[in-house]
Design a protein around this motif. Sequence first.
Motif, PDB file in Angstrom:
ATOM      1  N   THR A 117       0.993  -1.432   0.029  1.00 19.49           N
ATOM      2  CA  THR A 117      -0.211   0.099   0.486  1.00 19.49           C
ATOM      3  C   THR A 117       0.698   1.240   0.239  1.00 19.49           C
ATOM      4  OG1 THR A 117      -0.468  -0.081   2.040  1.00 19.49           O
ATOM      5  CG2 THR A 117      -1.713  -1.126   1.234  1.00 19.49           C
ATOM      6  N   ASN A 181      -5.801   7.351  -1.193  1.00 21.75           N
ATOM      7  CA  ASN A 181      -7.139   7.013  -1.027  1.00 21.75           C
ATOM      8  C   ASN A 181      -8.318   7.631  -0.938  1.00 21.75           C
ATOM      9  OD1 ASN A 181      -6.258   6.246   0.764  1.00 21.75           O
ATOM     10  ND2 ASN A 181      -7.638   3.757   0.804  1.00 21.75           N
ATOM     11  N   THR A 232      -6.233  -1.271  -3.843  1.00 25.49           N
ATOM     12  CA  THR A 232      -5.514  -0.785  -2.156  1.00 25.49           C
ATOM     13  C   THR A 232      -6.381  -1.218  -1.211  1.00 25.49           C
ATOM     14  OG1 THR A 232      -4.779   1.067  -2.864  1.00 25.49           O
ATOM     15  CG2 THR A 232      -4.954   1.173  -0.717  1.00 25.49           C
TER      16      THR A 232
END
Length: 465
Positions: A117, A181, A232
Motif C-alpha cells: 500500500t 485513497n 488498495t
Amino acid sequence: MLPKVFNDVKKHVSGLLRDVSAVSFTTDIWSSSVCPMSLLSLNVQWIDDNFTLRHATLQAKPFQGSHTSKAIADTFDGMLQTWCIPKTSVHVVLRDNTKNMIKGMNDAGLPSLPCATHTLQLVVHEGLLSQRSVADALAIGRKIIGHFKHSPLAYSCLEDIQLEIGQPAKRLQQDVQTRWNSTFYMIQSLLEQKRALGVFVSKHELPENLTAHQWALLEKVVTVLGPFEELTRKVSSSEAMAADLIPAVTVLQRFLSRETDDDHGIKTMKGTLAAAVRRRFSDVEEQPLYSIATLLDPRYKNLFFSNTNTAANAKEMLMRELLRSSREEENHDLHEPPARKPRRDQASSSLDSIFDEIADEQAPVSLNRAKVGSTAQLETYLGETTISREDKPLQYWAVNKVRFPTLAKMASRYLSAPCSSVDSERLFSSVSHIVNDDRNRITADHAEMILFIKKNLPLILPKST
C-alpha cells in the motif's frame, strides 16, 4: 490485575508459537502527538497445522532516542530474543519504504519487503497527483470542504439544498494527504455533491470554486484511480498475502495499457501511471518471496507473470527451495480428485474480467495422476487447473497437503507473508485511544501492556456462537 492478565495472555501466545517453523511479521514506528513516546511494533502471523492463518501482536516496544537503522536492528534482536524466535524461523518482515527501516532489517539479517500500500501511495502521487492541473483542482476542492468544515451554518445550508433536490444529506469528505485513497474518496464526495454545490454557489459565497474544466478533470481522475483504489482495499485486507501482489500488478498494467472509448482526455494520465507502476514494481517478479508465494497460491500458480521467462525463473526458484527443504518425499498412492473448472461469477469490478482473461489465456492442461517426488509434485500441481479466485488458497492446501506434502510445507511458509504492513498501522490506531490527551503521562511500558492485552485477549476467550 492487569499484570496477571498480561502474563496469562503472553503465556498463551508463546504456546501458540512454540512449534511454528515459519512466521512473518509486520512492523512500523509510531510517535505520539501528545507526549514524547515512540513505539516499534511487532505483529506476527503464521499458518497453523490446519492451514488456518493466525495473527497476534507480540510487542509495541518503547523506542527511545534517534530512529537509526542500528537502533531498529538492536530493538528487533531484543524482541525476537524475548519471544525465543530464531531468525531462521522468520520468513519475512513487512515494513515501510523509509531508508532507516530498510537498512535496519538488513543490519538485523532479516528478509524484508516493502508495504504494497505504501508503494501504491508512491505510484499514485508520482504518477498523477503530482501533476500541476490535478494538484490545483485538488487544492480548490480542499478549500471548499474546509469552508464547510469550519462553518456549521454553511453545512446546514448545504444539507437543506441536498434535501430540496432529492439527495440524501451527506457530508463532504476531507482527505489525508498521506493516504492517497482518502484523496480518491474526497473527489468522489465532491462529484456526488456537484449539483448541490452548484445551487449553494448561486446563493452563497465560497472561498474558491471549481471551473467546468476542473470538474471534468476530477471525473477523469476518479475513472483512472478506481482500479488503484480497488487493489488498495484488497491488499490492505487482513487475509491478503504476498502472493496477491504479482497478479495485481500484472492486471493493473494491462488495465492501464488498454485503450477504450472512455479514454478521451485521460490517455496521458494512464500513461504516466503506467510508467510509475513499471518503475516502482520493476523487480517484483525477481523477488523469490513474491514469485514463490505466487506459484504456491492455487488461484494464480504460473499464470499471472508478465512473460514466460519470469514464470520459468520463478519455477526454478521454487524448485531450488524444494530441493533444499527435502530431496524426496515418501511415496503416496492416492487417487487424484477430478479436475474442475473454477466457478466464474459475473465480473463485479473493472479488474475482475482482466483476471479471468489472463487466467484463460494460459490455462494449463490437467495431468491425470499425482506423483510423489518434489519435482513430480510441482509438475502435477502446476498442471492442474487453478481454483477460483473466490476460493480460499489455505483451504486448498488443507485438503491437498497429503497429496503434495513437500509443496504444502513450503506453502505454509510462503503464504504466511502478508501483502502490506497495514496490521501495524491498525495497531497504532488502537494506541491513540490509550495514549491521548487525558492519559498523556502513561508510561510506554504500561501502554504496551494494555495494548497487548487488548489485541491478544480474544485469543484465549471462548468464541461466541
